[in-house]
Design a protein around this motif. Structure first.
Motif, PDB file in Angstrom:
ATOM      1  N   ILE A  69      -3.509   2.160   2.680  1.00  0.00           N
ATOM      2  CA  ILE A  69      -3.392   0.987   1.815  1.00  0.00           C
ATOM      3  C   ILE A  69      -2.094   1.087   1.020  1.00  0.00           C
ATOM      4  N   MET A  70      -1.220   0.095   1.207  1.00  0.00           N
ATOM      5  CA  MET A  70       0.088   0.080   0.551  1.00  0.00           C
ATOM      6  C   MET A  70       0.055  -0.957  -0.561  1.00  0.00           C
ATOM      7  N   VAL A  71       0.270  -0.541  -1.790  1.00  0.00           N
ATOM      8  CA  VAL A  71      -0.052  -1.365  -2.954  1.00  0.00           C
ATOM      9  C   VAL A  71       1.201  -1.764  -3.719  1.00  0.00           C
ATOM     10  N   GLY A  72       1.353  -3.071  -3.922  1.00  0.00           N
ATOM     11  CA  GLY A  72       2.401  -3.595  -4.775  1.00  0.00           C
ATOM     12  C   GLY A  72       1.797  -4.177  -6.039  1.00  0.00           C
ATOM     13  N   GLN A 120       1.131  -0.351 -11.806  1.00  0.00           N
ATOM     14  CA  GLN A 120       0.556   0.971 -11.578  1.00  0.00           C
ATOM     15  C   GLN A 120      -0.752   1.156 -12.356  1.00  0.00           C
ATOM     16  N   GLU A 121      -0.812   0.686 -13.596  1.00  0.00           N
ATOM     17  CA  GLU A 121      -2.023   0.865 -14.399  1.00  0.00           C
ATOM     18  C   GLU A 121      -3.202   0.112 -13.790  1.00  0.00           C
ATOM     19  N   THR A 122      -2.937  -1.060 -13.235  1.00  0.00           N
ATOM     20  CA  THR A 122      -4.007  -1.807 -12.564  1.00  0.00           C
ATOM     21  C   THR A 122      -4.496  -1.055 -11.339  1.00  0.00           C
ATOM     22  N   LEU A 123      -3.564  -0.499 -10.578  1.00  0.00           N
ATOM     23  CA  LEU A 123      -3.962   0.320  -9.439  1.00  0.00           C
ATOM     24  C   LEU A 123      -4.807   1.506  -9.895  1.00  0.00           C
ATOM     25  N   ASP A 124      -4.406   2.176 -10.959  1.00  0.00           N
ATOM     26  CA  ASP A 124      -5.170   3.320 -11.449  1.00  0.00           C
ATOM     27  C   ASP A 124      -6.608   2.914 -11.772  1.00  0.00           C
ATOM     28  N   GLU A 125      -6.780   1.705 -12.281  1.00  0.00           N
ATOM     29  CA  GLU A 125      -8.117   1.242 -12.668  1.00  0.00           C
ATOM     30  C   GLU A 125      -9.019   1.013 -11.457  1.00  0.00           C
ATOM     31  N   VAL A 126      -8.446   0.526 -10.359  1.00  0.00           N
ATOM     32  CA  VAL A 126      -9.282   0.190  -9.192  1.00  0.00           C
ATOM     33  C   VAL A 126      -9.128   1.191  -8.056  1.00  0.00           C
ATOM     34  N   ARG A 127      -8.386   2.253  -8.281  1.00  0.00           N
ATOM     35  CA  ARG A 127      -8.119   3.216  -7.212  1.00  0.00           C
ATOM     36  C   ARG A 127      -9.402   3.745  -6.584  1.00  0.00           C
ATOM     37  N   LEU A 135     -12.152   2.334  -6.067  1.00  0.00           N
ATOM     38  CA  LEU A 135     -12.690   1.361  -5.112  1.00  0.00           C
ATOM     39  C   LEU A 135     -11.866   1.350  -3.833  1.00  0.00           C
ATOM     40  N   LEU A 136     -10.552   1.385  -3.976  1.00  0.00           N
ATOM     41  CA  LEU A 136      -9.693   1.397  -2.789  1.00  0.00           C
ATOM     42  C   LEU A 136      -9.930   2.656  -1.956  1.00  0.00           C
ATOM     43  N   GLU A 137     -10.225   3.759  -2.630  1.00  0.00           N
ATOM     44  CA  GLU A 137     -10.440   5.012  -1.897  1.00  0.00           C
ATOM     45  C   GLU A 137     -11.769   5.031  -1.150  1.00  0.00           C
ATOM     46  N   VAL A 138     -12.655   4.102  -1.443  1.00  0.00           N
ATOM     47  CA  VAL A 138     -13.856   3.920  -0.619  1.00  0.00           C
ATOM     48  C   VAL A 138     -13.469   3.363   0.748  1.00  0.00           C
ATOM     49  N   MET A 139     -12.416   2.552   0.777  1.00  0.00           N
ATOM     50  CA  MET A 139     -12.000   1.881   2.005  1.00  0.00           C
ATOM     51  C   MET A 139     -10.845   2.574   2.708  1.00  0.00           C
ATOM     52  N   GLY A 140     -10.072   3.358   1.974  1.00  0.00           N
ATOM     53  CA  GLY A 140      -8.878   3.955   2.555  1.00  0.00           C
ATOM     54  C   GLY A 140      -8.705   5.416   2.212  1.00  0.00           C
ATOM     55  N   ALA A 141      -8.161   6.167   3.166  1.00  0.00           N
ATOM     56  CA  ALA A 141      -7.881   7.585   2.945  1.00  0.00           C
ATOM     57  C   ALA A 141      -6.512   7.792   2.307  1.00  0.00           C
ATOM     58  N   THR A 142      -5.635   6.809   2.447  1.00  0.00           N
ATOM     59  CA  THR A 142      -4.285   6.894   1.889  1.00  0.00           C
ATOM     60  C   THR A 142      -4.036   5.644   1.061  1.00  0.00           C
ATOM     61  N   VAL A 143      -3.918   5.820  -0.246  1.00  0.00           N
ATOM     62  CA  VAL A 143      -3.673   4.701  -1.164  1.00  0.00           C
ATOM     63  C   VAL A 143      -2.395   5.027  -1.933  1.00  0.00           C
ATOM     64  N   VAL A 144      -1.335   4.244  -1.700  1.00  0.00           N
ATOM     65  CA  VAL A 144      -0.027   4.573  -2.262  1.00  0.00           C
ATOM     66  C   VAL A 144       0.576   3.356  -2.953  1.00  0.00           C
ATOM     67  N   ASP A 197       6.893  -2.985  -6.970  1.00  0.00           N
ATOM     68  CA  ASP A 197       6.570  -4.185  -7.732  1.00  0.00           C
ATOM     69  C   ASP A 197       5.765  -5.181  -6.893  1.00  0.00           C
ATOM     70  N   PRO A 198       5.273  -6.266  -7.517  1.00  0.00           N
ATOM     71  CA  PRO A 198       4.550  -7.292  -6.764  1.00  0.00           C
ATOM     72  C   PRO A 198       5.299  -7.722  -5.498  1.00  0.00           C
ATOM     73  N   GLY A 199       4.565  -7.811  -4.403  1.00  0.00           N
ATOM     74  CA  GLY A 199       5.137  -8.168  -3.111  1.00  0.00           C
ATOM     75  C   GLY A 199       5.591  -6.991  -2.282  1.00  0.00           C
ATOM     76  N   SER A 200       5.738  -5.824  -2.913  1.00  0.00           N
ATOM     77  CA  SER A 200       6.233  -4.649  -2.184  1.00  0.00           C
ATOM     78  C   SER A 200       5.256  -4.177  -1.121  1.00  0.00           C
ATOM     79  N   GLY A 201       3.974  -4.318  -1.386  1.00  0.00           N
ATOM     80  CA  GLY A 201       2.973  -3.932  -0.389  1.00  0.00           C
ATOM     81  C   GLY A 201       3.169  -4.706   0.906  1.00  0.00           C
ATOM     82  N   GLN A 202       3.504  -5.987   0.778  1.00  0.00           N
ATOM     83  CA  GLN A 202       3.702  -6.811   1.970  1.00  0.00           C
ATOM     84  C   GLN A 202       4.980  -6.437   2.712  1.00  0.00           C
ATOM     85  N   VAL A 203       6.009  -6.014   1.982  1.00  0.00           N
ATOM     86  CA  VAL A 203       7.235  -5.561   2.640  1.00  0.00           C
ATOM     87  C   VAL A 203       6.952  -4.313   3.475  1.00  0.00           C
TER      88      VAL A 203
END
Length: 295
Positions: free
Chosen positions: A135-138, A141-148, A150-159, A163-169
């Motif tokens: 899971i590639m996250v744009g 960072q603090e928002t990611l830390d809050e939901v990490r 949950l993401l780790e239930v679905m993914g083994a690699t959460v990075v 900035d916004p949109g970077s995950g899509q790049v």
């Protein structure tokens, strides 16, 4: 237990939602079509009748939809995600869309006082079922830390990738690399067949060396048997490479192999393979050489 809205229980979204349910969360799942609703039933979550029902009272809402227009409609529509979520809660879009479309989602969320992450995934249906996605996250960072968690239930690699949109790049780059790996594996198999090699044994030894890849590991069976039941459809990979091509032009880049891969995937689609797995690139490689899987 977190209250979660999940919109888009498709091939990838269904097992992702099911893993959140299995982790003990209260998951409200919405699927737009009859087929999607049937998939929602199999997640074990609460099946709801609207996006508003999925989002009302949710701490986090996940979207996993097929393309940018579908995401924008679901997020910004009159009874969509933004209109239905509680200010201060978190929207995570796992869909693969253009970076510009992702920025529009972030902007709509910010206007409604929502926090937002673009978090596209890689790993295919098998990775989604196993909870082993990358899971590639744009976004923040603090928002990611809050939901990490949950993401780790679905993914083994959460990075966090920027900035916004970077995950899509990063996801666009991923889809380009996956297409290239698939095509090279397809061409290697044609080459091996032409020289009478034992294909399973040849792939064993290639997989143990520098040529090894997740693509080889996950797609070898489909290519060897010619079973192109979709884990990730050619039509979606064609859409994703369109995103890559648009971004390449936007930056004035010269990436010749990118153009070739886009044409090859589009060729499989044009030959009636839109609904096949992207491993069907092997079928095209065989056809170009006058061969069939069964030869």
């Amino acid at each position: 237990m977190t209250v979660i809205g999940f919109i888009g229980p498709g091939v990838m979204g269904r097992p992702m939602a099911a893993n959140l349910v299995a982790a003990g969360h209260d998951v409200r799942v919405y699927g737009h079509s009859d087929r999607s609703r049937a998939r929602a039933e199999s997640t074990g979550g609460t099946v709801v009748d609207s996006i508003r029902d999925a989002c009302a009272g949710a701490d986090v809402v996940f979207t996993m939809l097929p393309d940018g227009p579908a995401v924008l409609e679901a997020v910004t529509g009159e009874d969509g995600v933004v209109a239905s979520m509680t200010p201060g809660t978190v929207l995570v879009d796992h869909s693969t869309i253009a970076p510009a479309e992702s920025l529009a989602v972030h902007a709509a969320a910010a206007e409604a006082d929502l926090r937002c992450l673009d978090a596209p995934v890689s790993g295919g249906e098998a990775g989604a079922v196993e909870g082993a996605l990358s899971i590639m996250v744009g976004g923040d960072q603090e928002t990611l830390d809050e939901v990490r968690s949950l993401l780790e239930v679905m993914g083994a690699t959460v990075v966090h990738v920027g900035d916004p949109g970077s995950g899509q790049v990063v996801k666009a780059a991923n889809q380009l690399m996956v297409a290239g790996h698939l095509q090279m594996l397809a061409e290697a198999l044609v080459f091996l067949r032409a020289h009478g090699a034992d294909l399973p044994n040849a792939l064993d030894v290639l997989g143990g060396g520098l040529a090894g890849s997740t693509v080889l590991e996950r797609k070898r069976a489909a290519m060897l048997t010619g079973d192109f039941t979709p884990g990730f459809r050619i039509a979606l990979h064609d859409k994703d490479l369109g995103i890559v091509s648009e971004a390449v032009r936007g930056r004035g880049l010269v990436l010749p192999a990118t153009g070739l891969m886009s044409s090859l995937v589009a060729s499989v689609k044009a030959r009636g393979g839109a609904g096949l797995d992207h491993a069907a690139l092997y079928g095209l490689a065989l056809e170009l050489n006058g061969l069939k899987i069964t030869d």
